[in-house]
Every structure is written in C-alpha cells, then in structure tokens.
Design an enzyme around this catalytic site. Structure first.
Site, PDB file in Angstrom:
ATOM      1  N   ARG A  54       0.818  -1.222   0.000  1.00 49.70           N
ATOM      2  CA  ARG A  54       0.000   0.000   0.000  1.00 49.70           C
ATOM      3  C   ARG A  54       0.847   1.266   0.000  1.00 49.70           C
ATOM      4  NH1 ARG A  54      -3.251  -2.878   3.772  1.00 49.70           N
ATOM      5  NH2 ARG A  54      -1.693  -4.453   3.422  1.00 49.70           N
ATOM      6  N   THR A  55       1.956   1.279   0.728  1.00 48.85           N
ATOM      7  CA  THR A  55       2.727   2.525   0.810  1.00 48.85           C
ATOM      8  C   THR A  55       3.316   2.869  -0.556  1.00 48.85           C
ATOM      9  OG1 THR A  55       3.243   2.050   3.114  1.00 48.85           O
ATOM     10  CG2 THR A  55       4.618   3.678   2.022  1.00 48.85           C
ATOM     11  N   LYS A  82      25.759  -5.691  -6.946  1.00 49.99           N
ATOM     12  CA  LYS A  82      27.100  -5.881  -7.520  1.00 49.99           C
ATOM     13  C   LYS A  82      28.174  -5.376  -6.569  1.00 49.99           C
ATOM     14  CE  LYS A  82      25.614  -5.067 -12.307  1.00 49.99           C
ATOM     15  NZ  LYS A  82      25.812  -4.126 -13.424  1.00 49.99           N
ATOM     16  N   ARG A 104      12.151   3.869   1.647  1.00 48.45           N
ATOM     17  CA  ARG A 104      11.873   2.972   2.777  1.00 48.45           C
ATOM     18  C   ARG A 104      13.119   2.130   2.988  1.00 48.45           C
ATOM     19  NH1 ARG A 104       6.738  -0.802   3.747  1.00 48.45           N
ATOM     20  NH2 ARG A 104       6.075   1.212   4.550  1.00 48.45           N
ATOM     21  N   HIS A 132       7.497   6.702  10.490  1.00 51.04           N
ATOM     22  CA  HIS A 132       6.755   6.503   9.242  1.00 51.04           C
ATOM     23  C   HIS A 132       5.771   7.679   9.171  1.00 51.04           C
ATOM     24  CE1 HIS A 132       4.912   4.678   5.882  1.00 51.04           C
ATOM     25  NE2 HIS A 132       4.563   3.508   6.371  1.00 51.04           N
TER      26      HIS A 132
END
Ligand code: NCD
Length: 303
Positions: A54-55, A82, A104, A132
């Site tokens: 959802r975010t 890498k 995030r 958040h």
C-alpha cells in the site's frame, strides 16, 4: 530545501496545512479520474529496500494524480547487488537529478542520511522502527474524516509498539493534535523510550481498553525480533488480539485502525477487521493517496 523524515520537523502550521490540503484532495478523489497537473514535469524516484504494497503504490498513485512521473527503483536488481555501497548508490541517483526521492529502509535514520546528501526533497516511507511520518499523517486524516475532531479522543496503540515506526510517528503526531495517547503492549514489546510525554502505558488489554475511542492495532514486526523472542501466535491472540469481546471493553462505538498488512487471527480477528461500522482499515488505505498528494505538493510546490 524541505524534507519529511519525521514528525518533529513539521510545525503545527505545516501539519494543519497538510491535513487541510489532504482533506480537499480526498473530496476531489471522490470524483472519477481526478487529475491535476500540479507536479507536471516532475520525476520522482521511489526506493524501497523493504517490502511494501500500500505505501509504495499509494505514493505512486499520488504522484501520478498530480501529473508527475515515477521511477520505481528495484533494490533486488540494483548495483547494490554488484557490491556498490549505499552511499555510492545515493550519489549516483543524485547525479540523475530526480525532483524528489521516496525511501523505505530497514536502517534507522537512512532517510536522514539521504536527505543530507540529496539535491531534492526526501520523503521517509518508513525506516526501521524509527518513523513513518506519512502513515501517521494519513491516520490523522482518517480520524479527522471519521470523527471530525482529534482533540480529546482517547487513542490506544496496541501490540508490538516497541518495534513500530507507525506507533512512533502516531504517538508524536496524534498527541500534538490533542489526542490522549495510551499504549497497550506485553512488557517485552513495550518501548524503552517514548517520542512524547504524557503517554499512558498498560500491559493488559483488559486494563487498557476501557474508555478508548480509537484502537490502533499493529502487526508484530517479526523481521525486527530475535527469532527466540517471537511470541506464539495463539497465545498472543488470546492476550493481545482484538476480538469482538475485547473491543466491547472500549468506549461504545469505538473505531478500529490498523496500518496493514494485517495478520488475521494474531493481532486482530476477522469479525473486527471486517466490521464496516467499526473498522477504518480500508479508509486508511484510501486516504493514503490524498495524504501523499498533499505531502508532494507541500514539499515540491512550496519551496
Ligand atoms: C507498516 C510499515 O511498513 O511500517 N505498514 C505500512 O506502511 N502501511 C506496518 C507494518 O509493516 O507492520
């Protein structure tokens, strides 16, 4: 340059402005195909180092509703795989000159690190258990639209409060908006530190729920817990899961929230989650889009 990495960086006036703008976007979005070109020409890079449904999608929807383009950077297929360092990845993205970065990350403070190096606004979409902020803002918008006033509401945040960035941002924001905050958590999931004074603490739902107008349930953050400390699901549900019987202990008509993803039968029962008279859970998801539109507007158009 403005960033949004935590609630503390917002003034009371910023919060009021964001909620008013989001409320107006929420009304606009009731119309089919609402579109504005407030961010036309902007390119937003979205960096998710942890899973999200959802975010991530709501940030992308919000940007597109305002006419911006979004690039979803894929951690699993990036140069980090890498052997590139996080700081070189951020420097490379910076050199590409995006107009905003949404991030995030599981590391505490990662969005602040990016904000310190970026040439564009940075928005924290959740870092470790720290903050958040846009989730708390959309929760405040949801409460305001459901109950008109946040001031004076008694709000209980329940479950794994200790590892929850959602709880941290909400304790900071809803308290500032005049809610009386309490937390209900088993002792081992109770935070050591609180982001604001005056928060009441309970270790039992029976003692903590009476008088509460809003009950915010949380998922146990198993990915942040030592496997030896993960509670047994059935015992957790018995003691801390929100069943209809436990909900009946709260104030009459109390409303239920959950940021998602829900673990049904562990922190919340199907009956409570799916009760349209009591559950605000899908409204929270819906309000994510107008709130994140308001955040983009605030950071990109108000320089
Ligand atoms: C939360 C998160 O990722 O912090 N979900 C969300 O953003 N809606 C809560 C969680 O993962 O439990």
């Amino acid at each position: 340059m403005k960033h949004l990495t935590g609630i503390a960086s917002l003034s009371d006036n910023d919060i009021a402005q964001l909620l008013d703008r989001a409320d107006s976007y929420a009304n606009d979005l009731q119309k089919e195909n609402f579109y504005s070109d407030a961010l036309k020409g902007a390119v937003i890079v979205s960096l998710f180092f942890e899973p999200s449904t959802r975010t991530r999608t709501s940030f992308e929807m919000a940007a597109k509703r305002l006419g911006a383009d979004v690039i979803n950077w894929d951690a699993a297929h990036s140069a980090l795989k890498k052997g590139e360092s996080f700081s070189d990845t951020i420097a490379a993205l910076n050199a590409l000159r995006p107009d905003a970065i949404v991030i995030r990350h599981s590391e505490y403070g990662a969005p602040d690190y990016v904000a310190a190096h970026a040439r564009c606004p940075v928005i924290n979409a959740g870092d470790s258990w720290r903050e958040h902020p846009t989730q708390a803002l959309l929760d405040a918008l949801t409460l305001r639209r459901a109950r008109d006033k946040i001031k004076g509401l008694r709000v209980a945040i329940c479950g794994d409060v200790g590892h929850s960035r959602v709880a941290n941002s909400n304790m900071a924001l809803l308290g500032r908006l005049g809610a009386q905050m309490r937390v209900i958590a088993p002792p081992f999931l109770m935070p050591q530190k609180f982001p604001a004074p005056g928060i009441e603490k309970f270790t039992s739902m029976t003692e903590g729920l009476p008088g509460c107008d809003i009950i915010m349930m949380l998922r146990t953050q198993k990915e942040r817990l030592d496997p030896a400390h993960i509670p047994d699901d059935a015992a957790f549900y018995r003691d801390y899961g929100l069943s209809p019987e436990k909900l009946a202990l709260a104030a009459p008509g109390a409303l239920v929230m959950h940021p998602g993803p829900m673990n049904r039968g562990i922190e919340i029962s199907d009956e409570v989650a799916d009760d349209p008279r009591r559950s605000l859970i899908w409204k929270q998801v819906e309000n994510a889009v107008p709130m994140r539109m308001a955040v983009f507007d605030f950071l990109l158009n108000n320089k």
